[in-house]
Design an enzyme around this catalytic site. Structure first.
Site, PDB file in Angstrom:
ATOM      1  N   LYS A  69       0.860  -1.397  -0.031  1.00 21.98           N
ATOM      2  CA  LYS A  69      -0.108  -0.012  -0.028  1.00 21.98           C
ATOM      3  C   LYS A  69       0.925   1.249   0.011  1.00 21.98           C
ATOM      4  O   LYS A  69       0.468   2.074  -0.429  1.00 21.98           O
ATOM      5  CB  LYS A  69      -1.050  -0.029   1.282  1.00 21.98           C
ATOM      6  CG  LYS A  69      -2.161  -1.094   0.896  1.00 21.98           C
ATOM      7  CD  LYS A  69      -3.277  -0.853   1.869  1.00 21.98           C
ATOM      8  CE  LYS A  69      -4.613  -1.908   1.303  1.00 21.98           C
ATOM      9  NZ  LYS A  69      -5.831  -1.643   2.254  1.00 21.98           N
ATOM     10  N   LYS A  71      -3.553 -11.035  -6.221  1.00 22.47           N
ATOM     11  CA  LYS A  71      -4.846 -11.277  -5.777  1.00 22.47           C
ATOM     12  C   LYS A  71      -6.084 -10.320  -6.227  1.00 22.47           C
ATOM     13  O   LYS A  71      -5.466  -9.155  -6.713  1.00 22.47           O
ATOM     14  CB  LYS A  71      -4.648 -11.167  -4.196  1.00 22.47           C
ATOM     15  CG  LYS A  71      -5.384  -9.701  -3.474  1.00 22.47           C
ATOM     16  CD  LYS A  71      -5.526  -9.895  -2.027  1.00 22.47           C
ATOM     17  CE  LYS A  71      -5.891  -8.240  -1.834  1.00 22.47           C
ATOM     18  NZ  LYS A  71      -6.308  -8.171  -0.594  1.00 22.47           N
ATOM     19  N   LYS A  88     -10.270  -5.108  -4.125  1.00 24.38           N
ATOM     20  CA  LYS A  88     -11.642  -4.254  -4.699  1.00 24.38           C
ATOM     21  C   LYS A  88     -10.855  -2.762  -4.889  1.00 24.38           C
ATOM     22  O   LYS A  88     -11.315  -2.150  -5.492  1.00 24.38           O
ATOM     23  CB  LYS A  88     -12.176  -4.206  -3.353  1.00 24.38           C
ATOM     24  CG  LYS A  88     -12.076  -3.899  -2.178  1.00 24.38           C
ATOM     25  CD  LYS A  88     -13.092  -3.535  -1.211  1.00 24.38           C
ATOM     26  CE  LYS A  88     -13.157  -4.421   0.229  1.00 24.38           C
ATOM     27  NZ  LYS A  88     -12.271  -3.636   1.056  1.00 24.38           N
TER      28      LYS A  88
HETATM   29  P1  ATP Z   1      -8.340  -3.319  -0.500  1.00 21.54           P
HETATM   30  O1  ATP Z   1      -8.255  -3.588  -1.656  1.00 21.54           O
HETATM   31  O2  ATP Z   1      -9.283  -2.116  -0.178  1.00 21.54           O
HETATM   32  O3  ATP Z   1      -7.265  -3.467   0.598  1.00 21.54           O
HETATM   33  P2  ATP Z   1      -9.342  -5.923   0.263  1.00 21.54           P
HETATM   34  O4  ATP Z   1     -10.255  -6.427  -1.294  1.00 21.54           O
HETATM   35  O5  ATP Z   1      -8.147  -6.692   0.404  1.00 21.54           O
HETATM   36  O6  ATP Z   1      -9.234  -4.477   0.134  1.00 21.54           O
HETATM   37  P3  ATP Z   1     -10.456  -6.043   2.691  1.00 21.54           P
HETATM   38  O7  ATP Z   1     -11.730  -5.468   3.218  1.00 21.54           O
HETATM   39  O8  ATP Z   1      -9.248  -5.680   3.075  1.00 21.54           O
HETATM   40  O9  ATP Z   1     -10.348  -6.120   0.932  1.00 21.54           O
HETATM   41  O10 ATP Z   1     -10.679  -7.501   3.003  1.00 21.54           O
HETATM   42  C1  ATP Z   1     -11.972  -8.234   3.318  1.00 21.54           C
HETATM   43  C2  ATP Z   1     -11.715  -9.804   3.586  1.00 21.54           C
HETATM   44  O11 ATP Z   1     -11.634 -10.192   2.195  1.00 21.54           O
HETATM   45  C3  ATP Z   1     -10.391 -10.259   4.135  1.00 21.54           C
HETATM   46  O12 ATP Z   1     -10.847 -11.405   4.892  1.00 21.54           O
HETATM   47  C4  ATP Z   1      -9.512 -10.656   3.378  1.00 21.54           C
HETATM   48  O13 ATP Z   1      -8.684 -11.640   3.533  1.00 21.54           O
HETATM   49  C5  ATP Z   1     -10.626 -11.100   1.986  1.00 21.54           C
HETATM   50  N1  ATP Z   1     -10.157 -11.093   0.738  1.00 21.54           N
HETATM   51  C6  ATP Z   1      -9.813  -9.894   0.006  1.00 21.54           C
HETATM   52  N2  ATP Z   1      -9.305 -10.031  -1.182  1.00 21.54           N
HETATM   53  C7  ATP Z   1      -9.391 -11.662  -1.259  1.00 21.54           C
HETATM   54  C8  ATP Z   1      -8.993 -12.495  -2.252  1.00 21.54           C
HETATM   55  N3  ATP Z   1      -8.933 -12.120  -3.667  1.00 21.54           N
HETATM   56  N4  ATP Z   1      -9.331 -13.848  -2.173  1.00 21.54           N
HETATM   57  C9  ATP Z   1      -9.997 -14.106  -0.901  1.00 21.54           C
HETATM   58  N5  ATP Z   1     -10.053 -13.376   0.026  1.00 21.54           N
HETATM   59  C10 ATP Z   1      -9.962 -12.020  -0.115  1.00 21.54           C
END
Ligand code: ATP
Ligand code: LTN
Length: 333
Positions: A115, A197, A200
């Site tokens: 980040k 990965k 979002k």
């Molecule tokens: P950002 O991109 O804003 O950092 P993020 O997509 O990583 O966000 P979070 O809100 O940080 O989302 O995570 C919410 C949950 O979703 C966490 O338990 C995280 O481990 C899970 N998660 C996020 N991305 C994935 C993915 N690609 N596959 C499986 N689990 C995921």
């Protein structure tokens, strides 16, 4: 909270719309686990502001995420569902835990490094302190288990280290939590860059399926998903990351195992396979979207859920924080 059940804690940030990665890695687990455990689920808006947010959007996304949790099947009667900023103990405990955490440990966190690179103009203290706030979230509720995606494994490890360090310095105070990672789908990858990965807040919107995407968008994104040129549908994440990722998504959304999915598509072409994955995902997401929209139209109900969640969360969190304040020598009247 029922006495004989173990406690489970997790949270999702209200940043951007959720992707099917969040849905698979986090939310589907939350629903399955709510029968067996005392579940506490948060909307982590204090974590969200570690990268700049538009205030109006953050407010709107908070309600949208709450409605989504409920639309996906999280039951506010069975679980504690609340907004992190409604429970001041999180910030208070994070401050104490900061004094049990080393700067070097935080600098080594993969998410911090990622980040920081993505938001080079705003490498703020909050971004670096993110895992300590997360530790505070979990430890306040004395959680036994924390279901999260693979990307959070390192944060969970540091939570365990901090808890153990505090317990050893005083006397047992915090439950040392364990992570729960699903076997298939703990890391859903980007459709355009299948070794990264699905995120979002990633750069390429075609790489992520958002829970808010309409059917045409979902079908288009799956059609364009990157695969490979050998034409065989089999599960091999190292040499066939694109196809394996699609198989994982299909497996979770259809309820079939990876082996069953591979068998089903034996001898079929990638085109047909991608259409089937798209159809399966869309047919699951459409009713969730409709339910979410219905809930969002009833703001009074959503507010009521938040008020009740905050009351119940505060009661538990305050108890732990009092214990901590007592141990560290904060004079209490
Ligand atoms: P950002 O991109 O804003 O950092 P993020 O997509 O990583 O966000 P979070 O809100 O940080 O989302 O995570 C919410 C949950 O979703 C966490 O338990 C995280 O481990 C899970 N998660 C996020 N991305 C994935 C993915 N690609 N596959 C499986 N689990 C995921
Ligand atoms: N950092 C988490 C969200 C989160 C969380 C938590 C998850 C904040 N606090 C406590 C589990 C337990 C993420 O998923 N990115």
């Amino acid at each position: 909270m029922e006495e004989n059940k173990k406690t489970l804690y997790s949270a999702v940030q209200p940043t951007n719309n959720l992707t099917i990665g969040n849905y698979i890695g986090a939310i589907t687990n939350f629903v399955q686990l709510q029968e067996e455990y005392n579940c506490v689920y948060a909307i982590a808006n204090m974590h969200a502001i570690t990268v700049r947010q538009n205030p109006a959007e953050l407010r709107q996304r908070t309600l949208a995420l709450l409605a989504l949790y409920i639309a996906c099947g999280v039951d506010p009667e069975k679980c504690i569902l609340y907004l992190q900023s409604h429970v001041p103990c999180h910030a208070e405990l994070a401050w104490v835990l900061n004094t049990f955490t080393y700067v070097g440990e935080m600098e080594r966190m993969t998410q911090f490094k990622d980040k920081s690179a993505r938001h080079a103009d705003n490498i703020n203290m909050g971004l670096m302190d993110y895992p300590v706030l997360m530790a505070a979230d979990i430890l306040l509720y004395q959680a036994d288990y924390v279901p999260v995606g693979e990307d959070q494994r390192q944060h969970l490890e540091i939570t365990r280290d901090i808890a153990t360090r505090f317990n050893n310095a005083y006397s047992p105070t915090f439950t040392v939590p364990q992570g729960i990672f699903r076997k298939v789908g703990a890391k859903i990858n980007d459709l355009q860059e299948p070794t990264k990965k699905m995120s979002k807040s990633g750069e390429n919107p075609n790489g992520a399926i958002f829970l808010s995407d309409d059917k045409d968008t979902i079908m288009r994104k799956f059609k364009r998903a990157i695969t490979d040129s050998d034409g065989e549908i089999r599960y091999d994440p190292v040499s066939k990351p694109g196809v394996s990722n699609l198989l994982s998504i299909y497996s979770v959304f259809s309820g079939k195992s990876i082996d069953e999915a591979v068998l089903e598509f034996q001898g079929k072409g990638y085109g047909e396979f991608k259409l089937a994955v798209g159809e399966t995902v869309a047919s699951k997401l459409m009713p969730i979207q409709a339910e979410q929209a219905k809930l969002l139209a009833n703001k009074d109900y959503l507010n009521q859920v938040l008020i009740s969640g905050a009351q119940r969360a505060n009661a538990i969190a305050r108890k732990t924080l009092s214990k901590v304040y007592k141990k560290i020598g904060f004079y209490q009247v």
